[in-house]
Write a protein that holds these residues in place. Sequence first.
Motif, PDB file in Angstrom:
ATOM      1  N   SER A  81       5.544  35.869   6.720  1.00  0.00           N
ATOM      2  CA  SER A  81       6.495  34.950   6.093  1.00  0.00           C
ATOM      3  C   SER A  81       5.827  33.608   5.802  1.00  0.00           C
ATOM      4  N   ILE A  82       6.505  32.779   5.018  1.00  0.00           N
ATOM      5  CA  ILE A  82       5.952  31.460   4.696  1.00  0.00           C
ATOM      6  C   ILE A  82       5.695  30.705   5.995  1.00  0.00           C
ATOM      7  N   GLY A  83       4.639  29.897   5.997  1.00  0.00           N
ATOM      8  CA  GLY A  83       4.262  29.159   7.197  1.00  0.00           C
ATOM      9  C   GLY A  83       3.395  29.954   8.152  1.00  0.00           C
ATOM     10  N   THR A  84       3.111  31.233   7.801  1.00  0.00           N
ATOM     11  CA  THR A  84       2.280  32.088   8.646  1.00  0.00           C
ATOM     12  C   THR A  84       1.239  32.819   7.808  1.00  0.00           C
ATOM     13  N   HIS A  85       0.292  33.468   8.507  1.00  0.00           N
ATOM     14  CA  HIS A  85      -0.757  34.244   7.826  1.00  0.00           C
ATOM     15  C   HIS A  85      -1.335  35.277   8.797  1.00  0.00           C
ATOM     16  N   ASP A 104       3.137  28.273   1.527  1.00  0.00           N
ATOM     17  CA  ASP A 104       4.477  28.354   0.942  1.00  0.00           C
ATOM     18  C   ASP A 104       4.737  29.696   0.254  1.00  0.00           C
ATOM     19  N   LYS A 105       3.865  30.669   0.509  1.00  0.00           N
ATOM     20  CA  LYS A 105       4.038  32.001  -0.083  1.00  0.00           C
ATOM     21  C   LYS A 105       4.068  33.062   1.024  1.00  0.00           C
ATOM     22  N   ASN A 123       7.829  24.001   9.707  1.00  0.00           N
ATOM     23  CA  ASN A 123       6.929  24.942  10.405  1.00  0.00           C
ATOM     24  C   ASN A 123       5.752  25.395   9.559  1.00  0.00           C
ATOM     25  N   GLY A 124       5.202  24.482   8.777  1.00  0.00           N
ATOM     26  CA  GLY A 124       4.008  24.801   7.998  1.00  0.00           C
ATOM     27  C   GLY A 124       4.268  25.536   6.696  1.00  0.00           C
ATOM     28  N   SER A 125       5.541  25.589   6.265  1.00  0.00           N
ATOM     29  CA  SER A 125       5.843  26.302   5.020  1.00  0.00           C
ATOM     30  C   SER A 125       5.874  25.369   3.810  1.00  0.00           C
TER      31      SER A 125
END
Length: 154
Positions: A81-85, A104-105, A123-125
């Motif tokens: 999800s956005i804010g994660t990888h 943001d993607k 949260n980083g998004s």
Amino acid sequence: GYEAKLGKCQACLPGYYRSNQTQCVSCELGYFAPDYGSVTCQECSKGYVSFPDGVSRSQCQACLAGQYSSDPFSISCLSCSIGTHSSTPASEVCFQCEDNTYQDKNGSASCEPLPPNTVATNNGSSYECRDGFYSISPKSPCFTCPLGAQCKGQ
């Protein structure tokens, strides 16, 4: 495992097994059999998914970078999800973006560096201008607040 076919004893194909049955059967969802003549199926690891019914279960498929699977019985990987990888294939989880980065993607393998004079939000998004800076519109450069004006990161 072997089965009788056309009067001959034949090894079960990869993706199939035979234990107490009279013929070879497909591995259940979440399992695979990589070899000919299997008598059991092996469980897919987390970070990997089964192929759907009707497709050979001779192997499990690794989730791509930017995806994950915490359930070996899944038939599809989930996008981060956005804010994660997730930067590597076969991930069991996605990781929160590190300091000074954002994403943001959905489905990303990495997070992006923050533009100058910004801070991460949500949260980083996403991101916004730091206090003392402003921008004309979202995602446009952040400029120093004019002398005497008050700019609360916008």
